[in-house]
Design a protein around this motif. Structure first.
Motif, PDB file in Angstrom:
ATOM      1  N   MET A 184     -87.027 -43.803  11.157  1.00  0.00           N
ATOM      2  CA  MET A 184     -85.768 -44.305  11.732  1.00  0.00           C
ATOM      3  C   MET A 184     -84.928 -44.775  10.552  1.00  0.00           C
ATOM      4  SD  MET A 184     -84.188 -45.072  14.627  1.00  0.00           S
ATOM      5  CE  MET A 184     -85.106 -45.565  16.077  1.00  0.00           C
ATOM      6  N   LEU A 185     -83.867 -44.035  10.218  1.00  0.00           N
ATOM      7  CA  LEU A 185     -83.082 -44.414   9.036  1.00  0.00           C
ATOM      8  C   LEU A 185     -82.158 -45.586   9.348  1.00  0.00           C
ATOM      9  CD1 LEU A 185     -82.074 -40.852   7.757  1.00  0.00           C
ATOM     10  CD2 LEU A 185     -83.786 -42.374   6.761  1.00  0.00           C
ATOM     11  N   TYR A 186     -81.437 -45.478  10.428  1.00  0.00           N
ATOM     12  CA  TYR A 186     -80.518 -46.542  10.837  1.00  0.00           C
ATOM     13  C   TYR A 186     -80.487 -46.621  12.361  1.00  0.00           C
ATOM     14  CZ  TYR A 186     -78.253 -46.009   6.192  1.00  0.00           C
ATOM     15  OH  TYR A 186     -77.963 -45.942   4.848  1.00  0.00           O
ATOM     16  N   THR A 187     -80.332 -47.817  12.885  1.00  0.00           N
ATOM     17  CA  THR A 187     -79.860 -47.925  14.265  1.00  0.00           C
ATOM     18  C   THR A 187     -78.444 -48.471  14.185  1.00  0.00           C
ATOM     19  OG1 THR A 187     -80.726 -50.144  14.560  1.00  0.00           O
ATOM     20  CG2 THR A 187     -82.155 -48.343  15.243  1.00  0.00           C
ATOM     21  N   TYR A 188     -77.579 -47.883  14.985  1.00  0.00           N
ATOM     22  CA  TYR A 188     -76.160 -48.262  14.968  1.00  0.00           C
ATOM     23  C   TYR A 188     -75.822 -49.042  16.228  1.00  0.00           C
ATOM     24  CZ  TYR A 188     -76.174 -44.277  11.701  1.00  0.00           C
ATOM     25  OH  TYR A 188     -76.439 -43.401  10.686  1.00  0.00           O
ATOM     26  N   LYS A 189     -74.951 -50.018  16.101  1.00  0.00           N
ATOM     27  CA  LYS A 189     -74.535 -50.710  17.320  1.00  0.00           C
ATOM     28  C   LYS A 189     -73.026 -50.807  17.506  1.00  0.00           C
ATOM     29  CE  LYS A 189     -75.536 -55.109  15.099  1.00  0.00           C
ATOM     30  NZ  LYS A 189     -76.373 -56.286  15.079  1.00  0.00           N
ATOM     31  N   HIS A 197     -84.350 -54.794  24.236  1.00  0.00           N
ATOM     32  CA  HIS A 197     -83.309 -54.595  23.236  1.00  0.00           C
ATOM     33  C   HIS A 197     -83.110 -53.092  23.037  1.00  0.00           C
ATOM     34  CE1 HIS A 197     -81.318 -54.835  19.248  1.00  0.00           C
ATOM     35  NE2 HIS A 197     -80.860 -55.961  19.755  1.00  0.00           N
ATOM     36  N   HIS A 198     -81.857 -52.705  22.793  1.00  0.00           N
ATOM     37  CA  HIS A 198     -81.608 -51.270  22.664  1.00  0.00           C
ATOM     38  C   HIS A 198     -82.404 -50.632  21.533  1.00  0.00           C
ATOM     39  CE1 HIS A 198     -78.531 -53.076  20.001  1.00  0.00           C
ATOM     40  NE2 HIS A 198     -78.782 -52.039  19.254  1.00  0.00           N
ATOM     41  N   SER A 199     -82.682 -51.398  20.474  1.00  0.00           N
ATOM     42  CA  SER A 199     -83.399 -50.786  19.350  1.00  0.00           C
ATOM     43  C   SER A 199     -84.839 -50.419  19.748  1.00  0.00           C
ATOM     44  CB  SER A 199     -83.376 -51.700  18.126  1.00  0.00           C
ATOM     45  OG  SER A 199     -84.048 -52.894  18.416  1.00  0.00           O
ATOM     46  N   LEU A 200     -85.422 -51.196  20.666  1.00  0.00           N
ATOM     47  CA  LEU A 200     -86.777 -50.876  21.146  1.00  0.00           C
ATOM     48  C   LEU A 200     -86.752 -49.581  21.963  1.00  0.00           C
ATOM     49  CD1 LEU A 200     -87.822 -54.482  22.251  1.00  0.00           C
ATOM     50  CD2 LEU A 200     -88.452 -53.271  20.139  1.00  0.00           C
ATOM     51  N   TRP A 201     -85.688 -49.456  22.745  1.00  0.00           N
ATOM     52  CA  TRP A 201     -85.549 -48.234  23.554  1.00  0.00           C
ATOM     53  C   TRP A 201     -85.346 -47.016  22.649  1.00  0.00           C
ATOM     54  CZ3 TRP A 201     -80.424 -46.203  25.659  1.00  0.00           C
ATOM     55  CH2 TRP A 201     -80.635 -45.082  26.495  1.00  0.00           C
ATOM     56  N   MET A 236     -76.891 -42.265  22.066  1.00  0.00           N
ATOM     57  CA  MET A 236     -77.611 -42.698  23.267  1.00  0.00           C
ATOM     58  C   MET A 236     -76.628 -43.261  24.289  1.00  0.00           C
ATOM     59  SD  MET A 236     -80.856 -42.180  22.457  1.00  0.00           S
ATOM     60  CE  MET A 236     -81.856 -43.199  23.560  1.00  0.00           C
ATOM     61  N   GLY A 237     -76.914 -43.026  25.570  1.00  0.00           N
ATOM     62  CA  GLY A 237     -76.119 -43.625  26.642  1.00  0.00           C
ATOM     63  C   GLY A 237     -76.657 -45.018  26.901  1.00  0.00           C
ATOM     64  N   LYS A 238     -76.047 -45.993  26.230  1.00  0.00           N
ATOM     65  CA  LYS A 238     -76.631 -47.338  26.221  1.00  0.00           C
ATOM     66  C   LYS A 238     -76.792 -47.908  27.636  1.00  0.00           C
ATOM     67  CE  LYS A 238     -76.192 -51.590  23.554  1.00  0.00           C
ATOM     68  NZ  LYS A 238     -75.226 -52.428  22.854  1.00  0.00           N
ATOM     69  N   ALA A 285     -70.400 -48.600  15.524  1.00  0.00           N
ATOM     70  CA  ALA A 285     -69.685 -47.336  15.310  1.00  0.00           C
ATOM     71  C   ALA A 285     -70.056 -46.323  16.385  1.00  0.00           C
ATOM     72  CB  ALA A 285     -70.000 -46.781  13.931  1.00  0.00           C
ATOM     73  N   ILE A 286     -71.347 -46.278  16.722  1.00  0.00           N
ATOM     74  CA  ILE A 286     -71.819 -45.454  17.842  1.00  0.00           C
ATOM     75  C   ILE A 286     -72.959 -46.231  18.498  1.00  0.00           C
ATOM     76  CG2 ILE A 286     -71.304 -43.300  16.607  1.00  0.00           C
ATOM     77  CD1 ILE A 286     -74.413 -42.870  16.401  1.00  0.00           C
ATOM     78  N   HIS A 287     -73.397 -45.781  19.651  1.00  0.00           N
ATOM     79  CA  HIS A 287     -74.664 -46.266  20.186  1.00  0.00           C
ATOM     80  C   HIS A 287     -75.696 -45.204  19.866  1.00  0.00           C
ATOM     81  CE1 HIS A 287     -72.415 -48.900  23.321  1.00  0.00           C
ATOM     82  NE2 HIS A 287     -72.536 -49.507  22.151  1.00  0.00           N
ATOM     83  N   GLY A 288     -76.647 -45.548  19.035  1.00  0.00           N
ATOM     84  CA  GLY A 288     -77.651 -44.556  18.699  1.00  0.00           C
ATOM     85  C   GLY A 288     -78.275 -44.837  17.355  1.00  0.00           C
ATOM     86  N   PHE A 289     -78.805 -43.794  16.748  1.00  0.00           N
ATOM     87  CA  PHE A 289     -79.543 -43.982  15.501  1.00  0.00           C
ATOM     88  C   PHE A 289     -79.534 -42.710  14.669  1.00  0.00           C
ATOM     89  CE2 PHE A 289     -82.448 -42.860  18.953  1.00  0.00           C
ATOM     90  CZ  PHE A 289     -83.253 -41.860  18.428  1.00  0.00           C
TER      91      PHE A 289
END
Ligand SMILES: *[C@@H]1O[C@H](CO)[C@@H](O)[C@H](O)[C@H]1NC(C)=O
Ligand SMILES: *[C@@H]1O[C@H](CO)[C@@H](O)[C@H](O)[C@H]1NC(C)=O
Ligand SMILES: *[C@@H]1O[C@H](CO)[C@@H](O)[C@H](O)[C@H]1NC(C)=O
Ligand SMILES: *[C@@H]1O[C@H](CO)[C@@H](O)[C@H](O)[C@H]1NC(C)=O
Ligand SMILES: *[C@@H]1O[C@H](CO)[C@@H](O)[C@H](O)[C@H]1NC(C)=O
Length: 758
Positions: free
Chosen positions: A66-71, A48-52, A37-39, A73-77
């Motif tokens: 949703m297995l993981y949200t990453y903050k 919060h980014h996780s809500l988005w 994701m382009g944070k 290593a990457i922006h995304g999930f």
């Protein structure tokens, strides 16, 4: 890869096919996707980014997990989607990419077994521990916390910067961590999404290592000192991790059927947050690029000052087989130690051939036994000679020594098959792909592995002698074997398949027959039928060489806390050696000819000189982005790798030749001259460095400008330019090698040169 080579890893492929079938039978076409994701594009309406992320996912699927949200290593999930949902998610605002995850494999050689610790180079390095504040994170199969290699006796308090912890689970409580093993976590959601819930009777849903590989790599990198360590008496001595003063944090990301990148990224994400200083990653996918998940996660780690070392892979000796080639990763190939475990194959004609074995058990009666070729004692024309399960005829094998061919199943399993059929011993010859390389196995039957040359003679004997007989004698452990090191045949080779103008692998370290700690869950052969339990095991692979370099990085980091990951790599590379004490070049065990930089990179690590390299080639994240710009990566790829933090400058000219790498690779593609620039930073005292170039052939001329660099103070930087003038008419696939060395009389700062014609 040729089919016969693949056969050596047949085990894995069977598992993959089987997995594929299971997947279909679950009646779903869902797969796991990594979503970048382009944070910075997050609408203000989200707190919060996780809500988005969640809202973006819900816009294409109400039910997707949703297995993981990453903050970090990457922006995304990571999520489970159908291909249609993935395509539609790709069109949502702020979504940069949606890629299926990959399955990675551990880098032990050819058999599903592992373990080791090694005291090579002990005493050469300045005393830095125990109780260094450096933390080595190991992404692997977990850890066996009861191993003496993780004893914290003598270790001081946990470093104050440490933010990690120990996650409880099956057969694992947080209290199993201590001042040595300061972190232990597991990442299983990606694995369970594919395989269903973990069967906790077979596999620990916790950081506990049921496999052995993770315990082996972690103890190799930073295990505590253990006296009297050995495998069944072999390699007896003091085991200690290379960076034994450092602390260990285990991140379990590999499970019974492999290591899935959604879990690996989650491990890297957490390791960054926990504040590890070094990440040791002994695994890879089939083919790995700069935009694969591990490379992307490693970029974020590098930005945080974390040194990432990865195994080069075990796909040698084939050219361009090297994996984990991103320039911000240190890529480690494998060489031998000066230790061997000889086991004689004695034939009825009186000839003796030295093989290798880790069998410990009853010897044969001191007489010759009948000897049979497995292909002549089998019910199966294709699989019989491999001693594949169910193919040997007991009547033809009973009481005999059997010659089995390598491939299609693990070496130790062949021994099991011969034993089950009533055989008393096994002789196992190498194929053309491993030549004279002798990798030791903890057989459950008296057996010896012999090199290809001896194997051919022995096979001829058993097939032609009217009454063949043989005997096997285990000789134990010998040390001071020369020449050593030699490059391992299995160690993956360059040229770099993605950017031939960056040399990979970077260097080599011990990776053959390495002793280190082992899990208590399986025996040293890794076979289910192996009821033996050992504290240490001996295994081989670039999986084993990688943690040697991770441990060395921890040592360097504790001596030079201010050094960047690139500075540490530079110190290890420019001080590496590629000749023996007598000045002769290090050999490649496959050809018994000199190894080249495509096999050994800058050479074999030399801990004692790496502490004081004189000059270093440093690199920052901005340099790596410049490299990606030179590769013509488009803005979305740059955003994925840099997490939206950088872009290429349209007004600037970028060149791969200017990436400040401590080695030189030139791919000749038409032109006669190639110009590279480098900048060295002084990390020693004042001094005047002069250059010395060597070129193996007259087809390459190397000139360096200026030829002398004067340094007055520490951290001073000086640049130089190198012009390679080549005979561009040489046939494609020709190679030529050389070196560029700077010396002030006290330090030698050496870089390998590898020229390849396409
Ligand atoms: C290993 O070496 C130690 C120290 O020399 C010795 O006490 C011990 O008996 C040895 N163990 C084996 C299994 O050889
Ligand atoms: C043994 O096997 C070899 C090679 O597979 C074959 O050429 C030979 O004929 C066999 N010998 C017997 C006696 O079956
Ligand atoms: C030989 O063994 C393989 C592997 O078990 C099997 O697939 C094949 O059917 C067997 N062939 C014969 C002729 O028995
Ligand atoms: C960027 O390059 C990748 C890989 O070549 C490609 O898949 C993607 O569509 C490109 N994106 C843009 C915006 O051009
Ligand atoms: C040769 O390779 C360089 C560096 O990758 C590239 O810039 C150049 O365009 C290539 N030249 C030809 C003739 O392909």
């Amino acid at each position: 890869m040729s089919p016969s080579f693949l056969s050596s890893t047949a085990f894995f492929f069977i598992v993959i096919l089987y997995l594929g079938l299971c997947h279909v039978s679950h009646g779903t076409q869902q797969a796991t996707y990594i979503v970048h994701m382009g944070k910075s594009q997050m609408p203000l309406s989200f707190d919060h980014h996780s809500l988005w992320y969640d809202s973006s996912l819900r816009s294409v699927s109400e039910s997707a997990e949703m297995l993981y949200t990453y903050k970090n290593a990457i922006h995304g999930f990571a999520t489970r989607l159908t291909p249609q949902e993935a395509n539609s998610l790709m069109t949502r605002p702020g979504v940069i990419s949606v890629q299926p995850e990959q399955r990675y494999e551990l880098h032990t050689t050819r058999t599903p077994l592992f373990l080791g610790l090694d005291v090579h180079n002990s005493g050469l390095f300045p005393e830095t521990g125990p109780s260094s504040n450096v933390v080595v994170g190991v992404l692997d199969t977990g850890v066996w916390p009861e191993s003496k290699s993780f004893s914290d006796a003598g270790y001081g308090p946990i470093p104050p910067t440490w933010k990690g912890g120990c996650d409880p689970g099956t057969r694992f409580t947080a209290s199993l961590c201590n001042r040595k093993l300061i972190g232990a976590r597991f990442f299983v959601r990606g694995y369970e999404a594919i395989n269903g819930p973990v069967d906790e009777s077979k596999e620990s849903k916790s950081p506990r290592d049921d496999e052995g590989h993770g315990t082996h790599t972690a103890s190799t990198a930073a295990g505590s000192i253990v006296e009297g360590a050995n495998l069944l008496g072999f390699a007896n001595g003091t085991a200690r991790g290379i960076g034994y003063g450092a602390r260990v944090a285990a991140y379990k990301v590999c499970w019974r059927t492999g290591c899935f990148t959604s879990d690996i990224l989650a491990g890297i994400d957490k390791a960054i947050e926990d504040n590890v200083n070094v990440l040791s990653i002994s695994l890879s996918g089939r083919r790995t690029g700069y935009t694969d998940d591990v490379a992307i996660g490693a970029f974020a780690a590098m930005e945080k000052g974390i040194f990432v070392s990865c195994s080069a892979g075990n796909n040698g000796p084939f050219p361009s087989s090297v994996a984990n080639v991103a320039p911000w990763i240190t890529t480690v190939g494998a060489g031998t130690l000066d230790r061997d475990f000889p086991a004689l194959a004695i034939l009825g004609n009186g000839k003796k051939y030295t093989g290798v074995s880790l069998f410990r058990g009853d010897a044969l009666p001191p007489k010759m036994l009948p000897f049979v070729y497995a292909g002549n004692a089998s019910n199966n024309a294709t699989y019989g000679k491999y001693c594949f399960p169910g193919t040997l005829i007991p009547d033809k094998v009973k009481g005999k020594i059997v010659m089995c061919e390598k491939g299609r199943s693990a070496n130790v399993e062949k021994g099991e098959v011969v034993k089950a059929a009533g055989g008393l011993g096994m002789i196992l010859p190498n194929t053309a792909f491993d030549g004279e390389e002798l990798l030791a196995d903890a057989f459950m039957l008296l057996a010896t592995t012999v090199g290809k040359k001896a194997g051919d003679i022995i096979r001829h004997y058993t097939l032609t002698d009217p009454n063949p007989t043989a005997s096997i004698v285990i000789q134990g452990t010998v040390v001071n074997v020369q020449p050593s090191p030699v490059l391992a045949a299995f160690s993956s080779r360059g040229p770099n398949p993605i950017t031939p103008n960056i040399l990979k692998p970077d260097l080599i370290a011990p990776g053959v027959n390495i002793l280190a700690a082992w899990t208590g869950a399986v025996g040293p052969s890794g076979l289910d039928s192996d009821t033996r339990r050992v504290e240490f095991n001996i295994i081989s692979g670039t999986s084993m060489s990688c943690p040697h370099v991770s441990g060395l990085a921890a040592l360097l980091k504790s001596v030079h806390p201010e050094w960047s990951p690139a500075a540490i790599r530079s110190a290890l590379m420019t001080t590496a050696y590629n000749t023996y004490k007598d000045g002769k070049p290090i050999l490649d065990v496959l050809t018994l000819k000199p190894s080249t930089p495509f096999g050994h990179g800058a050479g074999h690590v030399s801990p004692a000189t790496a502490v004081s390299p004189g000059l270093i080639y440093d690199l920052t994240r901005v340099d790596y982005i410049g490299f990606l710009c030179a590769m013509n990566y488009n803005s979305s790829l740059i955003k994925i790798i840099s997490r939206g933090n950088y872009a290429c400058d349209a007004s600037k000219t970028y060149s791969v030749a200017d990436l400040n790498y401590p080695s030189f690779a030139v791919n000749v593609n038409g032109s006669d001259t190639y110009k590279y620039t480098r900048t060295v930073t002084n990390v020693g005292g004042a001094g005047s460095y002069s250059v010395k170039v060597t070129s193996e052939t007259t087809a390459v001329k190397i000139s360096v400008e200026p030829a002398v660099l004067n340094f007055e103070e520490v951290n001073e930087k000086k640049s130089y330019a190198v012009t390679f003038t080549v005979d561009s008419s040489k046939p494609s696939e020709s190679n030529s090698f050389g070196s560029i060395e700077w010396s002030d009389g006290k330090h030698v700062v050496a870089s390998p040169v590898a020229i390849s014609w396409t």
